[in-house]
Design a protein around this motif. Structure first.
Motif, PDB file in Angstrom:
ATOM      1  N   UNK A 415      -6.059  11.141  -2.090  1.00 20.38           N
ATOM      2  CA  UNK A 415      -7.214  12.036  -2.027  1.00 20.38           C
ATOM      3  C   UNK A 415      -7.787  12.204  -3.429  1.00 20.38           C
ATOM      4  N   UNK A 416      -9.048  12.614  -3.481  1.00 16.08           N
ATOM      5  CA  UNK A 416      -9.669  12.857  -4.778  1.00 16.08           C
ATOM      6  C   UNK A 416      -9.358  14.277  -5.243  1.00 16.08           C
ATOM      7  N   UNK A 417      -9.977  14.687  -6.337  1.00 16.62           N
ATOM      8  CA  UNK A 417      -9.657  15.986  -6.949  1.00 16.62           C
ATOM      9  C   UNK A 417     -10.037  17.168  -6.072  1.00 16.62           C
ATOM     10  N   UNK A 418     -10.915  16.914  -5.028  1.00 13.24           N
ATOM     11  CA  UNK A 418     -11.293  17.984  -4.101  1.00 13.24           C
ATOM     12  C   UNK A 418     -10.528  17.904  -2.786  1.00 13.24           C
ATOM     13  N   UNK A 419      -9.623  16.954  -2.696  1.00 15.62           N
ATOM     14  CA  UNK A 419      -8.851  16.812  -1.468  1.00 15.62           C
ATOM     15  C   UNK A 419      -9.516  15.958  -0.418  1.00 15.62           C
ATOM     16  N   UNK A 420     -10.653  15.308  -0.768  1.00 14.06           N
ATOM     17  CA  UNK A 420     -11.301  14.405   0.185  1.00 14.06           C
ATOM     18  C   UNK A 420     -10.600  13.057   0.175  1.00 14.06           C
ATOM     19  N   UNK A 421     -10.476  12.407   1.345  1.00 15.63           N
ATOM     20  CA  UNK A 421      -9.882  11.066   1.358  1.00 15.63           C
ATOM     21  C   UNK A 421     -10.663  10.135   0.437  1.00 15.63           C
ATOM     22  N   UNK A 422      -9.949   9.318  -0.296  1.00 16.85           N
ATOM     23  CA  UNK A 422     -10.636   8.362  -1.161  1.00 16.85           C
ATOM     24  C   UNK A 422     -11.429   7.388  -0.299  1.00 16.85           C
ATOM     25  N   UNK A 423     -12.347   6.674  -0.933  1.00 12.95           N
ATOM     26  CA  UNK A 423     -13.228   5.772  -0.201  1.00 12.95           C
ATOM     27  C   UNK A 423     -12.435   4.699   0.525  1.00 12.95           C
ATOM     28  N   UNK A 424     -12.882   4.383   1.746  1.00  9.71           N
ATOM     29  CA  UNK A 424     -12.276   3.271   2.470  1.00  9.71           C
ATOM     30  C   UNK A 424     -12.330   2.011   1.609  1.00  9.71           C
ATOM     31  N   UNK A 425     -11.241   1.253   1.628  1.00  8.03           N
ATOM     32  CA  UNK A 425     -11.193   0.025   0.845  1.00  8.03           C
ATOM     33  C   UNK A 425     -10.548   0.188  -0.512  1.00  8.03           C
ATOM     34  N   UNK A 426     -10.124   1.423  -0.850  1.00 10.58           N
ATOM     35  CA  UNK A 426      -9.405   1.617  -2.110  1.00 10.58           C
ATOM     36  C   UNK A 426      -8.087   0.845  -2.058  1.00 10.58           C
ATOM     37  N   UNK A 427      -7.799   0.068  -3.087  1.00 10.59           N
ATOM     38  CA  UNK A 427      -6.613  -0.809  -3.089  1.00 10.59           C
ATOM     39  C   UNK A 427      -5.404  -0.054  -3.638  1.00 10.59           C
ATOM     40  N   UNK A 428      -4.309  -0.110  -2.892  1.00  9.92           N
ATOM     41  CA  UNK A 428      -3.024   0.457  -3.323  1.00  9.92           C
ATOM     42  C   UNK A 428      -2.059  -0.710  -3.539  1.00  9.92           C
ATOM     43  N   UNK A 429      -1.406  -0.746  -4.694  1.00 11.62           N
ATOM     44  CA  UNK A 429      -0.467  -1.825  -5.019  1.00 11.62           C
ATOM     45  C   UNK A 429       0.973  -1.335  -4.880  1.00 11.62           C
TER      46      UNK A 429
END
Length: 692
Positions: A415-429
């Motif tokens: 989530x971002x600093x406001x608790x919103x889900x990060x943008x679809x397609x954000x890459x996690x390694x």
């Protein structure tokens, strides 16, 4: 070409030929007594009647051929495109008697001329006469050839030839013009041209091709191919948004002509919203891989028929500018852009620091009553931030120490600093200390998962930080992503301001020893080689207990970093390790109690938990004396929650309680309990508990 000539011309040629033939049929008087069947007729194709009673019919028959102009009947052997010749043939016996109803076959060089009819065969009439029309193969035909006539007379083949020349014809175009040289938008008009053949308006249908510049690019249509009627070819031209001068070209047989039509530009009547790319923007200053803090919003200017209108100025404004939203990097006021050839016009929206919906308002400059707005464009998400980045495992303790291919899932929620889900397609390694793990996943609604699979490498010499001295079977998994360091937003403006407390992050690493301190051999994920500042202590509230960073790799400045979390997957053995305690004393009292519960710790062979879901069953060898003096066996059981191994990676194993129960006990209960553990794969291990 053969179809260059019309049926009408061919009919006229045949009519003239038949007239000439009829004119030539002059009857002569027959021979006198004595039976002489010879005859003598003056003129070219003059035929005489008579009876061939002698042996003349057994002699060689004869064919006589002549060529005449099919239109005038004048003798000539010069064939020109558009001016056919008539080939005439007279078939007589050796004595000059006409031979009727005989099939004559005509042949010639087909590249220079063709026949009408195309079969090239004709039947002689009662006077031995027949004819066929000879036409030039096409307008460009040029050269010389022969017409050959062949007939079979009672088994005897008779052949005759006659030579001719072919001259090419000349086609010219004149007076190409449009009925309306100034055309309204999307209007239609006729376009005509005169076609001359050998200097005269052609009466023979010719095919004329029409084209135009706007037709070639889809902005107009014109009849592509038209046949002349009385020497004139007429096409239909329809505008489809040409909006300017259009050159029309007519061509036939190498000859061409051009004219120009001026088409009025269409009038814009509407602006339609097309797209916003992307439709969701990251907050200002939080863009990066997979994220954008700006969006291109596109509209389309169209006319009353919904066709695109080019070169129209459009004014843009925003429904809100909260947080510093900009248009074309302009902080206030309207901006303008001009529609392209497809009617499209675009403007760039740059996000501010506050999450909000925003609309782009588009107005036609020429007519401010024509106005529209985009659909909802959202500014709602930023980069993943460390304090709101988490990692969980589906199963912590999988049966993987002795088995390959056992799997579990690792799931990240970001989530971002406001608790919103990060943008679809954000890459996690992802990387791991051992076993196998998929390298990455991309988020949808702020989450994504990868699969962890048991197999080598299996850690065997770790020094884990626990009183249980675990040295094997524990696999540390690291998940990380491009994100930002967390800070305390004291003024609630959703921006980092100088002086606000932030939590500096050093390089992430795979914490093999689970002690939050980087050690030699532990894999490091370097963020920047220039980060060499001392790092702060971990927050005392424990929020970074599984987000370790390497000392001396911070930069002392709030900003971007690898956000990270670690978890430990246990490759559990199905073999039971040392159970403690394993000896229990049943309580003694008066009267004697009959029921007692005993709790023990059960590890696997590496002092880790056994595989999650492994089932425990108990067999009683505990006895006592009842109130009648009989020795009976007590019942033993595992209550719910103790009869299976829980989902945990806690070192030292899991705790279980067994219940021993008698009835009307007169003595203390003693003996042993046999415990069997069945792993999820069906492997069995066991141990005994002593009851004293």
């Amino acid at each position: 070409m053969r179809d260059f000539f019309s049926a009408a011309v061919r009919s006229r040629a045949r009519l003239i030929g038949s007239t000439l033939i009829a004119f030539a049929l002059v009857s002569c008087g027959g021979g006198g007594g004595g039976g002489d069947d010879s005859t003598s007729c003056p003129g070219g194709f003059l035929t005489c009647t008579g009876t061939d009673t002698g042996s003349g019919t057994t002699q060689t028959p004869k064919i006589t051929m002549t060529l005449v102009d099919a239109g005038t009947g004048v003798a000539t052997n010069n064939l020109t495109s558009g001016k056919p010749l008539t080939v005439r043939a007279l078939l007589v016996s050796a004595k000059g008697v006409p031979l009727a109803n005989r099939v004559v076959t005509f042949t010639t060089n087909s590249s220079l001329a063709v026949f009408e009819p195309t079969s090239g065969t004709r039947l002689t009439d009662a006077n031995g006469l027949t004819s066929i029309t000879l036409l030039a193969a096409d307008l460009a035909s040029s050269g010389a050839a022969e017409v050959t006539a062949t007939v079979d007379v009672d088994g005897t083949s008779v052949t005759q030839k006659i030579a001719y020349s072919v001259s090419p014809g000349s086609v010219t175009l004149s007076n190409l013009s449009a009925n309306a040289s100034a055309l309204s938008a999307y209007g239609s008009t006729s376009v005509s041209v005169q076609v001359f053949f050998n200097g005269a308006l052609t009466m023979t249908p010719l095919t004329v091709s029409f084209s135009s510049g706007c037709d070639s690019n889809g902005k107009a249509s014109i009849t592509k191919s038209v046949s002349t009627v009385n020497g004139v070819a007429t096409a239909t031209y329809t505008d489809k948004g040409c909006a300017g001068s259009d050159i029309i070209t007519a061509s036939v047989q190498g000859s061409s002509a051009q004219t120009t039509i001026n088409v009025a530009a269409p009038k814009a009547s509407n602006i339609g919203y097309v797209s916003a790319n992307p439709s969701t923007m990251a907050l200002a200053g939080t863009g990066g891989a997979g994220l954008s803090s700006s969006s291109i919003v596109t509209f389309k200017v169209v006319d009353s028929t919904n066709n695109p209108v080019a070169s129209k100025a459009v004014s843009f404004d925003l429904s809100t500018r909260v947080g510093g939203i900009k248009l074309n990097n302009q902080a206030s006021g309207t901006v303008q852009a001009t529609s392209d050839a497809a009617g499209l016009v675009s403007v760039t929206v740059s996000a501010g620091s506050v999450p909000t919906p925003v609309w782009v308002i588009a107005t036609l400059v020429d007519d401010p009553t024509i106005i529209t707005q985009s659909t909802n464009l959202t500014i709602s998400t930023g980069r993943p931030t460390q304090d709101r980045f988490s990692l969980s495992l589906g199963t912590f303790n999988i049966e993987g120490w002795n088995r390959d291919g056992t799997t579990t899932n690792a799931t990240v929620h970001a989530f971002d600093r406001l608790g919103n889900p990060v943008a679809d397609g954000t890459v996690i390694n992802f990387i791991s200390e051992g076993a196998g793990i998929q390298p990455s996943c991309v988020t949808a609604s702020g989450a994504c998962s990868v699969t962890i699979t048991s197999g080598e490498f299996r850690p065997r010499v770790d020094s884990e930080p626990s009183t249980f001295a675990v040295t094997a079977g524990r696999v540390t998994v690291l998940a990380y992503a491009q994100g930002e360091e967390s800070f305390d937003d004291l003024n609630q403006n959703n921006l980092y301001d100088s002086g606000e407390v932030f939590r500096d992050l050093g390089d992430a690493f795979v914490d093999n020893t689970e002690n939050q301190t980087w050690g030699s051999g532990e894999r490091e994920i370097q963020f920047s080689a220039s980060n060499t500042t001392a790092c702060p202590a971990y927050p005392s509230d424990g929020r970074y207990s599984n987000a370790p960073y390497k000392a001396g790799t911070c930069n002392g400045v709030w900003g971007t970093a690898h956000v990270r979390r670690t978890q430990v997957v246990v490759l559990s053995s199905h073999v039971v390790g040392t159970v403690t305690p394993s000896v229990f004393t049943f309580p003694t009292s008066v009267p004697q109690v009959c029921t007692a519960a005993f709790t023990f710790r059960m590890p696997d062979a590496n002092n880790n938990p056994m595989p999650a879901g492994a089932a425990l069953t108990a067999t009683s060898n505990v006895t006592y004396t009842n109130d009648t003096g009989e020795t009976v066996k007590a019942t033993v059981s595992f209550p719910p929650g103790s009869n299976t191994v829980s989902n945990t990676n806690a070192p030292g194993g899991t705790f279980h309680t067994v219940v021993v129960e008698g009835s009307k006990c007169a003595s203390r209960l003693t003996g042993s309990i046999g415990v069997t553990v069945t792993s999820p794969s069906g492997s069995v291990s066991g141990f005994n508990l002593s009851i004293n």
